[in-house]
Design a protein around this motif. Sequence first.
Motif, PDB file in Angstrom:
ATOM      1  N   VAL A   1       0.836  -1.201   0.000  1.00  0.00           N
ATOM      2  CA  VAL A   1       0.000   0.000   0.000  1.00  0.00           C
ATOM      3  C   VAL A   1       0.873   1.254   0.000  1.00  0.00           C
ATOM      4  O   VAL A   1       1.802   1.377   0.805  1.00  0.00           O
ATOM      5  N   TYR A   2       0.565   2.168  -0.907  1.00  0.00           N
ATOM      6  CA  TYR A   2       1.284   3.434  -1.000  1.00  0.00           C
ATOM      7  C   TYR A   2       0.301   4.565  -0.730  1.00  0.00           C
ATOM      8  O   TYR A   2      -0.648   4.775  -1.478  1.00  0.00           O
ATOM      9  N   ARG A   3       0.539   5.264   0.373  1.00  0.00           N
ATOM     10  CA  ARG A   3      -0.303   6.389   0.768  1.00  0.00           C
ATOM     11  C   ARG A   3       0.372   7.681   0.315  1.00  0.00           C
ATOM     12  O   ARG A   3       1.540   7.910   0.626  1.00  0.00           O
ATOM     13  N   ARG A   4      -0.366   8.497  -0.393  1.00  0.00           N
ATOM     14  CA  ARG A   4       0.207   9.711  -0.935  1.00  0.00           C
ATOM     15  C   ARG A   4      -0.615  10.936  -0.511  1.00  0.00           C
ATOM     16  O   ARG A   4      -1.761  10.820  -0.080  1.00  0.00           O
ATOM     17  N   GLY A   5      -0.018  12.117  -0.666  1.00  0.00           N
ATOM     18  CA  GLY A   5      -0.681  13.348  -0.286  1.00  0.00           C
ATOM     19  C   GLY A   5      -1.340  14.018  -1.478  1.00  0.00           C
ATOM     20  O   GLY A   5      -1.204  13.585  -2.622  1.00  0.00           O
ATOM     21  N   MET A   6      -2.052  15.093  -1.193  1.00  0.00           N
ATOM     22  CA  MET A   6      -2.710  15.868  -2.239  1.00  0.00           C
ATOM     23  C   MET A   6      -1.658  16.567  -3.096  1.00  0.00           C
ATOM     24  O   MET A   6      -0.667  17.073  -2.582  1.00  0.00           O
ATOM     25  N   GLY A   7      -1.878  16.560  -4.418  1.00  0.00           N
ATOM     26  CA  GLY A   7      -1.000  17.295  -5.319  1.00  0.00           C
ATOM     27  C   GLY A   7       0.049  16.462  -6.011  1.00  0.00           C
ATOM     28  O   GLY A   7       0.769  16.975  -6.871  1.00  0.00           O
ATOM     29  N   ASP A   8       0.170  15.180  -5.666  1.00  0.00           N
ATOM     30  CA  ASP A   8       1.183  14.349  -6.327  1.00  0.00           C
ATOM     31  C   ASP A   8       0.540  13.303  -7.238  1.00  0.00           C
ATOM     32  O   ASP A   8       0.996  12.170  -7.348  1.00  0.00           O
ATOM     33  N   GLU A   9      -0.526  13.710  -7.934  1.00  0.00           N
ATOM     34  CA  GLU A   9      -1.279  12.765  -8.757  1.00  0.00           C
ATOM     35  C   GLU A   9      -0.430  12.127  -9.849  1.00  0.00           C
ATOM     36  O   GLU A   9      -0.534  10.919 -10.121  1.00  0.00           O
ATOM     37  N   MET A  10       0.406  12.931 -10.502  1.00  0.00           N
ATOM     38  CA  MET A  10       1.266  12.378 -11.551  1.00  0.00           C
ATOM     39  C   MET A  10       2.227  11.334 -10.987  1.00  0.00           C
ATOM     40  O   MET A  10       2.465  10.294 -11.615  1.00  0.00           O
ATOM     41  N   ASP A  11       2.761  11.586  -9.803  1.00  0.00           N
ATOM     42  CA  ASP A  11       3.662  10.615  -9.181  1.00  0.00           C
ATOM     43  C   ASP A  11       2.941   9.311  -8.884  1.00  0.00           C
ATOM     44  O   ASP A  11       3.523   8.223  -9.004  1.00  0.00           O
ATOM     45  N   ARG A  12       1.666   9.399  -8.505  1.00  0.00           N
ATOM     46  CA  ARG A  12       0.895   8.176  -8.244  1.00  0.00           C
ATOM     47  C   ARG A  12       0.762   7.330  -9.511  1.00  0.00           C
ATOM     48  O   ARG A  12       0.912   6.102  -9.483  1.00  0.00           O
ATOM     49  N   VAL A  13       0.498   8.000 -10.614  1.00  0.00           N
ATOM     50  CA  VAL A  13       0.345   7.269 -11.873  1.00  0.00           C
ATOM     51  C   VAL A  13       1.674   6.652 -12.310  1.00  0.00           C
ATOM     52  O   VAL A  13       1.722   5.489 -12.731  1.00  0.00           O
ATOM     53  N   GLU A  14       2.747   7.406 -12.204  1.00  0.00           N
ATOM     54  CA  GLU A  14       4.064   6.880 -12.594  1.00  0.00           C
ATOM     55  C   GLU A  14       4.437   5.683 -11.719  1.00  0.00           C
ATOM     56  O   GLU A  14       4.983   4.686 -12.209  1.00  0.00           O
ATOM     57  N   LEU A  15       4.138   5.760 -10.414  1.00  0.00           N
ATOM     58  CA  LEU A  15       4.402   4.639  -9.516  1.00  0.00           C
ATOM     59  C   LEU A  15       3.571   3.427  -9.909  1.00  0.00           C
ATOM     60  O   LEU A  15       4.060   2.292  -9.911  1.00  0.00           O
ATOM     61  N   ALA A  16       2.316   3.656 -10.268  1.00  0.00           N
ATOM     62  CA  ALA A  16       1.448   2.549 -10.677  1.00  0.00           C
ATOM     63  C   ALA A  16       2.002   1.853 -11.920  1.00  0.00           C
ATOM     64  O   ALA A  16       2.000   0.613 -12.008  1.00  0.00           O
ATOM     65  N   ILE A  17       2.469   2.631 -12.875  1.00  0.00           N
ATOM     66  CA  ILE A  17       3.026   2.045 -14.095  1.00  0.00           C
ATOM     67  C   ILE A  17       4.288   1.250 -13.777  1.00  0.00           C
ATOM     68  O   ILE A  17       4.494   0.142 -14.304  1.00  0.00           O
TER      69      ILE A  17
END
Length: 365
Positions: free
Chosen positions: A47-63
């Motif tokens: 599980v990776y918990r992220r903060g507001m504003g790092d949406e692009m980083d979430r997608v890159e991590l998912a890929i």
Amino acid sequence: MISLVGIGSKRELITLKAVDVIRDADVIIAYSPYLDHIEDLLEGKEVYRRGMGDEMDRVELAIEKEKEGNKVAIISSGDPGIYGMANVYFQIIDKYSDLEFEVIPGVTAATYAASALGAPLHDLAIISLSNLLTPLDEIERKIEHAAVADMIIAFYNPKSKTRTEPFERACEILNENRNPEVPVGIVKTEGEDTIVELCKLKDLKDQDIHMTTTIIVGNSLTYVKKGKMITPRGYKINATLPPQTEEFYDRFFNGDIQIGPNLECEYFACHNGEESCTFCYCPFYPCGDGSTNGSWITDKNVWNCKDCNWIHKDVVVDEVLPYVKENIKCMDDFDRKKKDLLKLRRSVIYKTRNAEYNRCFDDEE
């Protein structure tokens, strides 16, 4: 596989498909507060918990995790395609080859808020008032056109402690382009609690609004009855017309038409002072639509027009009279052409939306 999963706004609103996908995932990536709704589904997962504003980083991590052979779920509240992570993902989809993905829809704030308010939705515009990524003039343009088009409007992200201008401008634009008496529904989420409030458009700017508030602005037909916000679709109601109606229209068809007020009538003025008596008996009866203040007499199966003075406005008569004279030639036409008549009624309500008449805003619970 990357799954872009909408989990709704509350746990009880998550779909069975979303639960299955989350359970089947190896990796979960989300803005931290969203995970509070699905903690029981996270055991044994990365599980990776992220903060507001790092949406692009979430997608890159998912890929990155998908390329390692994992099943990845990116979590959005509401629906991922409405101001959610699907929009972010597809913005960079062509950077990579051989990606497997799917979008799992969720209950968005507009439909959840609508369910709490009653049945306010018809043709709908959803507009975010956040100007963090969208210029204010674009937001203003969308509000103005949606208001003029008489669409129901749902506002997301309306206001924060530091961002108030878009909300203030929205109130100004709406009051310039829509009847200030129309109902507005306000649905606030505070923890597990949902708070539902109603007001008139002219009072919206003074309400307690914050980021997790969803606002639904009614249109020309929206009304409030028994504490519920309703936008009618215009279904035909079958009914036997009173004998007095047939007597009135027999004279009408023969050209005996009373234009304007009938000062000689013993009941004048029966609808709130000066009025046009041209349609002493309404050609739309029974409309079954409370937007002009008609209502059912409870348990009597009778539609009561006593408090509706809309058809007695000169500006309304000017729109309705030519159609009735041209298309209604006998009593049977009222039934045969009822759907067309009801569509005419909707059209004229929009055209006369700024006329003063008894808009139905019944605060009775």
